[in-house]
Design a protein around this motif. Sequence first.
Motif, mmCIF file in Angstrom:
data_model
loop_
_atom_site.group_PDB
_atom_site.id
_atom_site.type_symbol
_atom_site.label_atom_id
_atom_site.label_comp_id
_atom_site.label_asym_id
_atom_site.label_seq_id
_atom_site.Cartn_x
_atom_site.Cartn_y
_atom_site.Cartn_z
ATOM 1 N N LEU A 238 40.630 42.802 31.786
ATOM 2 C CA LEU A 238 41.650 43.228 30.827
ATOM 3 C C LEU A 238 43.032 42.743 31.227
ATOM 4 C CD1 LEU A 238 42.408 45.020 28.354
ATOM 5 C CD2 LEU A 238 42.679 46.917 29.987
ATOM 6 N N THR A 239 43.388 42.945 32.493
ATOM 7 C CA THR A 239 44.743 42.616 32.932
ATOM 8 C C THR A 239 44.968 41.120 33.098
ATOM 9 O OG1 THR A 239 44.109 42.954 35.245
ATOM 10 C CG2 THR A 239 45.045 44.832 34.080
ATOM 11 N N LYS A 240 43.917 40.377 33.447
ATOM 12 C CA LYS A 240 44.052 38.933 33.670
ATOM 13 C C LYS A 240 43.521 38.099 32.507
ATOM 14 C CE LYS A 240 45.952 39.251 37.689
ATOM 15 N NZ LYS A 240 47.350 38.815 37.911
ATOM 16 N N GLU A 241 43.085 38.778 31.445
ATOM 17 C CA GLU A 241 42.679 38.126 30.203
ATOM 18 C C GLU A 241 41.592 37.072 30.406
ATOM 19 O OE1 GLU A 241 46.335 36.682 28.558
ATOM 20 O OE2 GLU A 241 46.902 38.651 27.775
ATOM 21 N N GLU A 242 40.723 37.316 31.380
ATOM 22 C CA GLU A 242 39.554 36.450 31.606
ATOM 23 C C GLU A 242 39.932 34.987 31.839
ATOM 24 O OE1 GLU A 242 36.295 36.915 31.822
ATOM 25 O OE2 GLU A 242 36.101 39.042 31.373
ATOM 26 N N GLN A 243 41.051 34.774 32.476
ATOM 27 C CA GLN A 243 41.483 33.408 32.750
ATOM 28 C C GLN A 243 41.251 33.075 34.226
ATOM 29 O OE1 GLN A 243 42.586 31.244 30.299
ATOM 30 N NE2 GLN A 243 41.906 32.958 29.031
ATOM 31 N N ASN B 3 36.599 30.452 40.599
ATOM 32 C CA ASN B 3 36.949 30.793 39.223
ATOM 33 C C ASN B 3 36.649 32.229 38.833
ATOM 34 O OD1 ASN B 3 37.785 28.225 37.416
ATOM 35 N ND2 ASN B 3 36.418 27.577 39.058
ATOM 36 N N PHE B 4 35.702 32.885 39.520
ATOM 37 C CA PHE B 4 35.277 34.227 39.119
ATOM 38 C C PHE B 4 35.675 35.257 40.176
ATOM 39 C CE2 PHE B 4 32.489 31.382 36.808
ATOM 40 C CZ PHE B 4 32.484 31.933 35.531
ATOM 41 N N TYR B 5 36.519 36.193 39.776
ATOM 42 C CA TYR B 5 37.003 37.215 40.710
ATOM 43 C C TYR B 5 35.864 38.039 41.290
ATOM 44 C CZ TYR B 5 39.529 41.281 42.510
ATOM 45 O OH TYR B 5 40.017 42.277 43.325
ATOM 46 N N ASP B 6 34.936 38.486 40.440
ATOM 47 C CA ASP B 6 33.903 39.386 40.937
ATOM 48 C C ASP B 6 32.900 38.691 41.851
ATOM 49 O OD1 ASP B 6 33.088 38.048 38.615
ATOM 50 O OD2 ASP B 6 31.669 39.621 38.037
ATOM 51 N N ILE B 7 32.749 37.377 41.746
ATOM 52 C CA ILE B 7 31.860 36.678 42.672
ATOM 53 C C ILE B 7 32.485 36.629 44.060
ATOM 54 C CG2 ILE B 7 30.803 34.457 43.255
ATOM 55 C CD1 ILE B 7 30.338 33.969 40.327
#
Length: 293
Positions: free
Chosen positions: A54-59, A109-113
């Motif tokens: 939400l806060t980083k708009e999936e970028q 590229n992926f925060y959760d990874i």
Amino acid sequence: MNHRYDFVYLFDVTDGNPNGDPDAGNLPRLDAETGQGLVTDVCIKRKIRNYVGLTKEEQPPFEIYIKEKAVLNQQHERAYQASKLKSESKKLPKKVEEAQKITHWMCENFYDIRAFGAVMTTEVNAGQVRGPIQFTFGRSIDPIISSEHSITRCAVTTEKEAEKQQGDNRTMGRKFTVPYGLYRMHGFVNANLAAQTGFDSNDEDLELLWSALANMFDHDRAAARGQMSPQELIVFQHESQLGNAPVHKLFSRVKVERTASNGEAGPPRSFSDYSVSVDDSDLPSGISIERKI
């Protein structure tokens, strides 16, 4: 990342179901032997993912890998295209440096990874990553009671239902809530694994984690969950990457107890019914404490 972090996270729920169990009719999760409520680590990670998205708009570099309706093979294929490599069914590239390049692209590229890790060995293989951030289950300080509520609906879907629904004969349902529960969860940030995934290489990932734990419930409201709120985030920072003290001895310094005035006043119904203390005397060398909430 130059430091190891261990933290105690306290959050509560009022008149809601913090984490229903689908194998038990969505009842609040419970330790059957002690009566304490449980919240899974997966539940909290989901809320962190939602907050970051939400806060980083999936970028990039803050995309979210595990999300609703995500097609994982398509995400893996992006890594191959960016690396100008061709994927083979269920296989990583034979050259080690090329395989590492694919996995590194996913972490980058992926925060959760890069935070939680991922098993990406699907049809389009992108490798495996062990994440530096892990949580225990959240466990309520006191036993909880699950309240069951009957609910009705006034709207119907068909004319046939409308004919049957006369007077008080309305469709019935059930809703389960916990009147009040204060949950304690422990978390860990492994500096060595962070170096492998690139977590906090942009000096923003760690602060985003703390921000998510402090604010994620405000963006996750639902009628079923009642009011959920963060109450304490107590972080132990180690001077070294490997740590300067056993974590269980640090966590034992955080005491959560019923307040004297409410100790005999029946079941707790608010955070004010508890007192939280942190023993910061005679800390081991290289350990500092910060209360972020």
